[in-house]
Design an enzyme around this catalytic site. Structure first.
Site, PDB file in Angstrom:
ATOM      1  N   ILE A  58       0.870  -1.168   0.000  1.00  0.00           N
ATOM      2  CA  ILE A  58       0.000   0.000   0.000  1.00  0.00           C
ATOM      3  C   ILE A  58       0.910   1.222   0.000  1.00  0.00           C
ATOM      4  O   ILE A  58       1.838   1.310   0.807  1.00  0.00           O
ATOM      5  CB  ILE A  58      -0.952  -0.012   1.219  1.00  0.00           C
ATOM      6  CG1 ILE A  58      -1.838   1.237   1.241  1.00  0.00           C
ATOM      7  CG2 ILE A  58      -0.205  -0.163   2.529  1.00  0.00           C
ATOM      8  CD1 ILE A  58      -2.912   1.193   2.341  1.00  0.00           C
ATOM      9  N   SER A  59       0.704   2.130  -0.934  1.00  0.00           N
ATOM     10  CA  SER A  59       1.595   3.282  -1.090  1.00  0.00           C
ATOM     11  C   SER A  59       1.520   4.206   0.115  1.00  0.00           C
ATOM     12  O   SER A  59       0.507   4.259   0.824  1.00  0.00           O
ATOM     13  CB  SER A  59       1.234   4.075  -2.349  1.00  0.00           C
ATOM     14  OG  SER A  59       1.437   3.303  -3.505  1.00  0.00           O
ATOM     15  N   GLN A  60       2.603   4.948   0.336  1.00  0.00           N
ATOM     16  CA  GLN A  60       2.609   5.922   1.430  1.00  0.00           C
ATOM     17  C   GLN A  60       1.571   7.003   1.151  1.00  0.00           C
ATOM     18  O   GLN A  60       1.249   7.294  -0.003  1.00  0.00           O
ATOM     19  CB  GLN A  60       3.995   6.532   1.586  1.00  0.00           C
ATOM     20  CG  GLN A  60       4.433   7.423   0.440  1.00  0.00           C
ATOM     21  CD  GLN A  60       5.929   7.640   0.436  1.00  0.00           C
ATOM     22  OE1 GLN A  60       6.690   6.808  -0.050  1.00  0.00           O
ATOM     23  NE2 GLN A  60       6.357   8.768   0.995  1.00  0.00           N
TER      24      GLN A  60
END
Length: 208
Positions: A58-60
Site C-alpha cells: 500500500i503506497s505511502q
C-alpha cells in the site's frame, strides 16, 4: 478526523505540495487503517509504503495524495485504477468522481478489497479480477486511468480506453530499477502529450 490523520496532513501532505482541498478532505477522513490488517494498522498514517498480502504494498499517504491530485478528478467522471491492492487508492478516487473501476490480478486481494470497500460504504467502486495491461473495455472510455504498478511501456489498451481530454498516470520502468519515472499523459487536441512528475518505486505490472 483522527489525530493520526491530522498529523499526516500537517506533516506529510501540506509541506510537500498537496494543496487540492478535495484531496486533503478525502485523505483526512478515509480510515486508512481499515485497508490494513494486523500490526500494520498502527502504521497506517506513517510516511512509508507498507506490505500487504500476495507480496504487494500500500503506497505511502503522500504518494496516494500526489497521484490523486495530478489526475485532477472531477464530479461526474469515471476512473480506472490498475492494481487494486488493499483498495485504499480506489477509495480516495471514489470520493472525488462518479465511479471507479479497479482491476486486481490476485483474486485474494480483489476479494478482500471489495469486502473492505463495501463495508465502508464505497458503493461507487467496482473491483474486478483481471490483467490490468488489457484495461476494462466494458466501462470505457475513462476520464482518468491510474496505474499503481510499474511497466517499461504504456499498454496500448489503456491508451485506447482514454476519453478525449482524459488523463493517464503510470510509473515507467522495470521493477528492479532503483527509481521509476512517474508520468502523466493527457489527450490534447487528438494528441497524447506527457510530462514527468517524480521518481517512484512501484511493484511490477504483472500480465497474463
Amino acid at each position: 478526523m483522527s489525530k493520526a490523520a491530522q498529523r499526516m496532513v500537517a506533516q506529510q501532505l501540506l509541506p510537500n505540495g498537496v494543496t487540492d482541498e478535495r484531496v486533503l478532505e478525502a485523505m483526512s477522513t478515509i480510515p486508512r487503517e481499515e485497508f490494513l490488517t494486523g500490526a500494520a494498522r498502527r502504521y497506517a498514517y506513517e510516511d512509508s509504503a507498507l506490505s500487504i498480502e500476495c507480496g504487494q504494498t500500500i503506497s505511502q499517504p503522500l504518494v496516494v495524495a500526489l497521484l490523486t491530485q495530478a489526475l485532477m478528478p472531477q464530479p461526474g467522471e469515471i476512473a480506472l485504477a490498475i492494481g487494486t491492492g488493499s483498495g485504499d487508492q480506489a477509495s480516495v478516487l471514489s470520493r472525488l468522481c462518479q465511479r471507479v473501476v479497479t482491476l486486481e490480478r490476485e483474486p485474494a486481494l480483489a476479494e478482500h478489497a471489495s469486502e473492505t470497500l463495501a463495508r465502508l460504504g464505497f458503493d461507487n467502486v467496482e473491483v474486478a479480477v483481471a490483467d490490468g495491461s488489457l484495461g476494462w473495455p466494458a466501462s470505457a472510455p475513462y476520464d482518468m486511468i491510474l496505474v499503481a504498478c510499474a511497466t517499461p511501456d504504456v499498454p496500448s489498451a489503456l491508451v485506447d480506453e482514454l476519453a478525449p481530454a482524459g488523463r493517464l498516470i503510470i510509473p515507467l520502468g522495470r521493477a528492479e530499477d532503483e527509481h521509476q519515472d512517474l508520468r502523466l499523459y493527457q489527450r490534447e487536441g487528438g494528441e497524447l502529450v506527457s510530462r514527468s512528475l517524480f521518481p517512484v518505486r512501484f511493484v511490477p505490472l504483472r500480465t497474463g
